[in-house]
Design a protein around this motif. Structure first.
Motif, PDB file in Angstrom:
ATOM      1  N   GLY A  42      -7.992  -0.506 -11.226  1.00 38.77           N
ATOM      2  CA  GLY A  42      -9.037  -0.780 -10.264  1.00 38.77           C
ATOM      3  C   GLY A  42     -10.284  -1.365 -10.889  1.00 38.77           C
ATOM      4  N   LYS A  86       0.833  -1.207   0.000  1.00 33.00           N
ATOM      5  CA  LYS A  86       0.000   0.000   0.000  1.00 33.00           C
ATOM      6  C   LYS A  86       0.866   1.255   0.000  1.00 33.00           C
ATOM      7  CE  LYS A  86      -4.175  -1.454  -0.165  1.00 33.00           C
ATOM      8  NZ  LYS A  86      -5.056  -1.116  -1.272  1.00 33.00           N
ATOM      9  N   LYS A 122      -2.721  -0.555  -5.960  1.00 37.78           N
ATOM     10  CA  LYS A 122      -4.153  -0.491  -5.696  1.00 37.78           C
ATOM     11  C   LYS A 122      -4.741  -1.870  -5.441  1.00 37.78           C
ATOM     12  CE  LYS A 122      -4.813   3.628  -8.414  1.00 37.78           C
ATOM     13  NZ  LYS A 122      -5.405   4.209  -9.580  1.00 37.78           N
ATOM     14  N   CYS A 123      -4.285  -2.849  -6.192  1.00 41.13           N
ATOM     15  CA  CYS A 123      -4.848  -4.200  -6.103  1.00 41.13           C
ATOM     16  C   CYS A 123      -3.725  -5.172  -5.760  1.00 41.13           C
ATOM     17  CB  CYS A 123      -5.466  -4.600  -7.432  1.00 41.13           C
ATOM     18  SG  CYS A 123      -6.543  -3.378  -8.134  1.00 41.13           S
ATOM     19  N   HIS A 137     -12.645  -6.857  -7.783  1.00 45.91           N
ATOM     20  CA  HIS A 137     -12.869  -5.889  -6.707  1.00 45.91           C
ATOM     21  C   HIS A 137     -14.273  -6.034  -6.132  1.00 45.91           C
ATOM     22  CE1 HIS A 137      -9.162  -3.908  -7.803  1.00 45.91           C
ATOM     23  NE2 HIS A 137      -9.533  -4.067  -9.049  1.00 45.91           N
TER      24      HIS A 137
END
Length: 51
Positions: free
Chosen positions: A42, A25, A30-31, A47
Protein backbone atom coordinates in the motif's frame (compact mmCIF):
# COMPACT_ATOMS: atom_id res chain seq x y z
CA UNK A 1 -30.65 2.74 -33.05
CA UNK A 2 -27.00 3.77 -33.03
CA UNK A 3 -27.45 5.49 -29.66
CA UNK A 4 -28.94 2.32 -28.22
CA UNK A 5 -25.96 0.25 -29.37
CA UNK A 6 -23.51 2.77 -27.91
CA UNK A 7 -25.33 2.76 -24.56
CA UNK A 8 -25.39 -1.05 -24.45
CA UNK A 9 -21.67 -1.26 -25.22
CA UNK A 10 -20.85 1.33 -22.55
CA UNK A 11 -22.96 -0.54 -19.99
CA UNK A 12 -21.21 -3.81 -20.85
CA UNK A 13 -17.77 -2.22 -20.45
CA UNK A 14 -18.77 -0.59 -17.16
CA UNK A 15 -20.26 -3.84 -15.88
CA UNK A 16 -17.14 -5.80 -16.80
CA UNK A 17 -14.94 -3.25 -15.00
CA UNK A 18 -17.07 -3.42 -11.86
CA UNK A 19 -17.01 -7.22 -11.86
CA UNK A 20 -13.21 -7.21 -12.29
CA UNK A 21 -12.75 -4.83 -9.37
CA UNK A 22 -15.10 -6.84 -7.13
CA UNK A 23 -13.27 -10.10 -7.95
CA UNK A 24 -9.86 -8.59 -7.26
CA UNK A 25 -11.03 -7.09 -3.96
CA UNK A 26 -12.43 -10.48 -2.93
CA UNK A 27 -8.99 -11.98 -3.58
CA UNK A 28 -7.52 -9.45 -1.17
CA UNK A 29 -5.67 -7.33 -3.71
CA UNK A 30 -4.98 -3.94 -2.13
CA UNK A 31 -3.85 -2.07 -5.24
CA UNK A 32 -5.69 -3.23 -8.35
CA UNK A 33 -3.67 -1.07 -10.76
CA UNK A 34 -0.33 -1.85 -9.11
CA UNK A 35 2.02 -4.27 -10.91
CA UNK A 36 2.78 -5.93 -7.55
CA UNK A 37 -1.00 -6.15 -6.85
CA UNK A 38 -1.24 -9.10 -4.44
CA UNK A 39 2.02 -8.28 -2.67
CA UNK A 40 1.68 -4.49 -2.49
CA UNK A 41 1.94 -3.08 1.04
CA UNK A 42 0.00 0.00 0.00
CA UNK A 43 2.99 2.34 -0.22
CA UNK A 44 3.92 2.01 -3.89
CA UNK A 45 3.39 5.72 -4.54
CA UNK A 46 0.25 5.35 -6.61
CA UNK A 47 -2.21 5.85 -3.79
CA UNK A 48 -4.43 8.86 -3.21
CA UNK A 49 -4.55 8.36 0.55
CA UNK A 50 -0.84 8.65 1.25
CA UNK A 51 -0.60 8.96 4.93
Amino acid sequence: MTDFIVVVVLLLVLGAAILYIKREKRKGVKCIGCPAAGKCAGNCGGHADKG
